[in-house]
Scaffold this active site. Structure first.
Site, short mmCIF file in Angstrom:
data_model
loop_
_atom_site.label_atom_id
_atom_site.label_comp_id
_atom_site.label_asym_id
_atom_site.label_seq_id
_atom_site.Cartn_x
_atom_site.Cartn_y
_atom_site.Cartn_z
N GLU A 2 -36.71 -49.37 14.02
CA GLU A 2 -37.45 -49.07 15.24
C GLU A 2 -37.83 -50.32 16.02
O GLU A 2 -37.75 -50.35 17.24
CB GLU A 2 -38.70 -48.23 14.91
CG GLU A 2 -38.40 -46.86 14.32
CD GLU A 2 -38.00 -46.90 12.84
OE1 GLU A 2 -38.13 -47.98 12.22
OE2 GLU A 2 -37.56 -45.88 12.30
N PHE A 45 -43.85 -43.53 14.19
CA PHE A 45 -43.11 -44.79 14.08
C PHE A 45 -43.17 -45.59 15.39
O PHE A 45 -43.22 -46.82 15.36
CB PHE A 45 -41.67 -44.52 13.67
CG PHE A 45 -41.55 -43.70 12.42
CD1 PHE A 45 -42.48 -43.82 11.39
CD2 PHE A 45 -40.53 -42.78 12.25
CE1 PHE A 45 -42.39 -43.06 10.23
CE2 PHE A 45 -40.42 -42.01 11.09
CZ PHE A 45 -41.36 -42.15 10.09
N ARG A 70 -39.29 -29.64 21.41
CA ARG A 70 -38.27 -30.67 21.18
C ARG A 70 -36.93 -30.24 21.79
O ARG A 70 -36.17 -31.06 22.27
CB ARG A 70 -38.13 -31.01 19.70
CG ARG A 70 -37.79 -29.86 18.80
CD ARG A 70 -37.56 -30.34 17.37
NE ARG A 70 -37.38 -29.21 16.47
CZ ARG A 70 -36.85 -29.30 15.27
NH1 ARG A 70 -36.46 -30.46 14.80
NH2 ARG A 70 -36.73 -28.23 14.51
N SER A 97 -33.17 -34.15 14.63
CA SER A 97 -34.58 -33.71 14.64
C SER A 97 -35.18 -33.74 16.04
O SER A 97 -35.85 -32.82 16.45
CB SER A 97 -35.43 -34.60 13.73
OG SER A 97 -35.01 -34.50 12.40
#
Lengths: 316, 283
Positions: free
Chosen positions: A57, A82, A9, A36
């Protein structure tokens, strides 16, 4: 196996900044997860090209479609769970159908949301995204490949879904190999059985091959980061060579990576295939390592499945 | 631990609940510290509301979690589940030892709620779903002529989700006066102030515009919580939204009003400090 010193990430966040320097049209969108997903790095560097959409979203992906019409290249960023499960119809209708230039990362993909449990892990994303029109799908195996794939996808004028697991990955290849669409990589040559992995699971295949070698079984290991389009030639080539295929993914084999390989083989060169992944199940709350053990996704499990398929009868 | 004696005066009930809430907060901190991850901020902001629900308001039977006539509770802001697990354990739905297994492999206490946990009515964790589920449960109650109430606890960040407003419209259409939505308005979401991430404006007015009755209350004042819910029972013919003013991280000074504590586990010193502060808190 050597491990990288950065999580995927983090590399994702840094690469977005690098791409942002090169491409003025690149826009990063967030659904309140930038610390995150590490898009916070882009937010700091290019505040004017960072669009905070809040925890919404469906709306974010719709806005992405609208932005890309104007010539921007939006990266709407949220967790894989998501993006694939919550915003699906918007992605289908307003990004894929009109083939818009939107790049969709699936953060914390597969088992890598770990303790977050079923709501935050995603076993379904590969199957879902692969089924959408014009959507290309990538599951990168290490940091170099993630960076390379993100560069490569900028040259494709259409929607891309790519997984960004929350792990510090192993260094899959000693020498950097550029990501190329529909190109798999032979990591290890073998003659008895082919282990085909995608994403972080290829490193599991490499270890499984070592276990098998100790028992005199020569496994070929192939890494397949480009799931759609997929490297049909390499799949057929290895099938001709070994006659036995084991696919490995951290996700659902129903419609997932295993299915993608199976589709090629059934059509072009039917051989025995065993798809390692999960079936009718979810990734519950636990550290990633425990989830891999529970769902039988460890190198020993893969080696065992390879031995079983070696002893199975031929298709015809 | 049983329900607070409802024959007592509001003041006496509130005093009992304040004491219980301190234990709930202690358990939240213990649980997250042992798990090594989790969401303390929103669990602590909802601790007084959840305590009032589980120890006074809800008509439930811990020995019979699926009792058909029970009141329903949906934790729509599922990441705050340590507060729910603490309340459920203290009410006796399962043994307290399970709290130490939060987020561990095959635990009944997952990182976000699942319906398999005794006392949990619905799987949540992907935000924005709870009000729709609550609407279904309230409709079920009406169709089967039950008089139970359905309580849905949402976050103020969570109401960014469009699905919340689809449900809000529908709840109003069906005149569901057995549905009470409580919004834990702690003014912070994961990456910052709600005002910056996605301004929610006057939440009560928004619900009113959707046909709801709406009240504001102090989400850390037990008397106010109990009285506001009493007021909600008197509303007929439409659903009620209660906007609770709260403090994210309430009860632990270094977490209070800090969005960084949305989803972070305290280290050893922070853990000790948190417990000390909660234990010594004077109400």
């Amino acid at each position: 196996m050597k491990f990288d010193n950065e999580s995927m990430r983090e590399v994702f966040g840094k690469t977005l900044v690098e791409l942002g320097e090169k491409h003025d049209a690149l826009i990063v969108m967030d659904a309140d997860l930038n610390t995150s997903t590490r898009t916070v790095l882009f937010k700091k560097r290019f505040p004017d090209r960072f669009v905070q959409c809040g925890i919404a979203e469906g709306n974010m992906f719709g806005v992405a479609g609208g932005l890309s019409y104007a010539g921007f290249v939006p990266f709407p960023v949220t967790f894989a769970a998501f993006a694939s499960r919550k915003a699906l119809d918007v992605i289908f209708m307003n990004i894929c159908c009109p083939k818009l230039n939107v790049k969709i990362p699936g953060c914390y993909a597969g088992v890598t949301a770990g303790e977050g449990g079923p709501s935050h892990n995603s076993a379904e994303d590969i199957a879902i995204m692969r089924s959408l029109p014009h959507m290309r799908v990538i599951d990168p195996g290490d940091n170099n490949e993630l960076r390379s794939a993100m560069n490569e996808m900028m040259a494709y004028d259409g929607p891309v879904y790519f997984r960004v697991p929350k792990v510090i990955p192993p260094l899959l290849m000693e020498e950097m190999q550029a990501f190329r669409w529909a190109k798999g990589i032979v990591i290890r040559e073998g003659t008895d059985v082919s282990l085909i992995g995608t994403g972080i699971m290829t490193s599991i295949c490499v270890k499984a091959a070592e276990f098998l070698e100790a028992e005199g079984i020569h496994a070929e290991v192939i890494h397949m980061p480009s799931i759609k389009p997929i490297d049909e030639d390499l799949i057929v080539k290895t099938a001709k060579k070994t006659g036995r295929i084991v696919t490995v993914e951290n996700g659902s084999v129903y419609g997932g990576f295993g299915s993608a390989v199976a589709e090629v083989l059934v059509e072009k060169y039917p051989v025995k295939l065993d798809a390692v992944g999960i079936k009718d199940s979810t990734f519950g709350s636990a550290p990633i390592r425990d989830l891999l053990i529970h769902h039988k996704l460890t190198p020993k499990d893969v080696a065992e499945r390879a031995k079983n398929i070696l002893h199975a009868k031929n298709v015809q | 631990m049983t329900r607070v004696d409802t024959a007592k005066t509001i003041k006496e009930r509130a005093a009992c609940l304040d004491k219980i809430a301190r234990e709930v907060r202690e358990r939240i901190i213990n649980m997250i510290y042992r798990a090594g991850s989790g969401h303390p901020g929103g669990a602590l902001s909802a601790a007084d509301i959840a305590t009032a629900l589980y120890f006074d308001i809800l008509n439930i039977d811990p020995k019979n979690p699926r009792w058909p006539d029970r009141d329903r509770f949906i934790l729509s802001k599922g990441h705050a589940c340590p507060v729910l697990y603490a309340c459920l354990a203290m009410r006796g739905y399962f043994a307290s030892k399970h709290l130490d297994t939060l987020r561990k492999f095959e635990s009944i206490l997952q990182g976000h709620p699942i319906h398999k946990t005794p006392g949990v009515d619905m799987t949540t964790g992907s935000l924005g779903h709870g009000l729709s589920i609550g609407l279904g449960m309230a409709l079920d109650g009406r169709l089967r002529k039950k008089d139970y109430y359905v309580y849905v606890l949402l976050g103020d960040g969570e109401i960014n989700e469009g699905l919340v407003w689809e449900a809000a419209m529908a709840c109003s259409k069906f005149h569901l006066d057995t549905l009470i939505a409580i919004i834990d308005k702690n003014r912070l979401q994961m990456d910052g102030a709600c005002e910056d991430v996605m301004p929610t404006g006057d939440i009560a007015s928004k619900f009113r515009a959707f046909g709801w009755e709406a009240f504001n209350m102090d989400g850390h004042n037990m008397e106010d919580i109990l009285l506001t819910v009493e007021k909600a029972y008197k509303v007929k013919g439409r659903p009620v939204a209660i906007v609770a003013d709260t403090v994210k991280g309430r009860g632990v000074s270094y977490m209070e009003n800090r969005f960084e504590w949305h989803g972070k586990c305290p280290d050893r010193d922070q853990y000790k400090c948190a417990l000390k502060e909660i234990r010594e808190a004077e109400q």
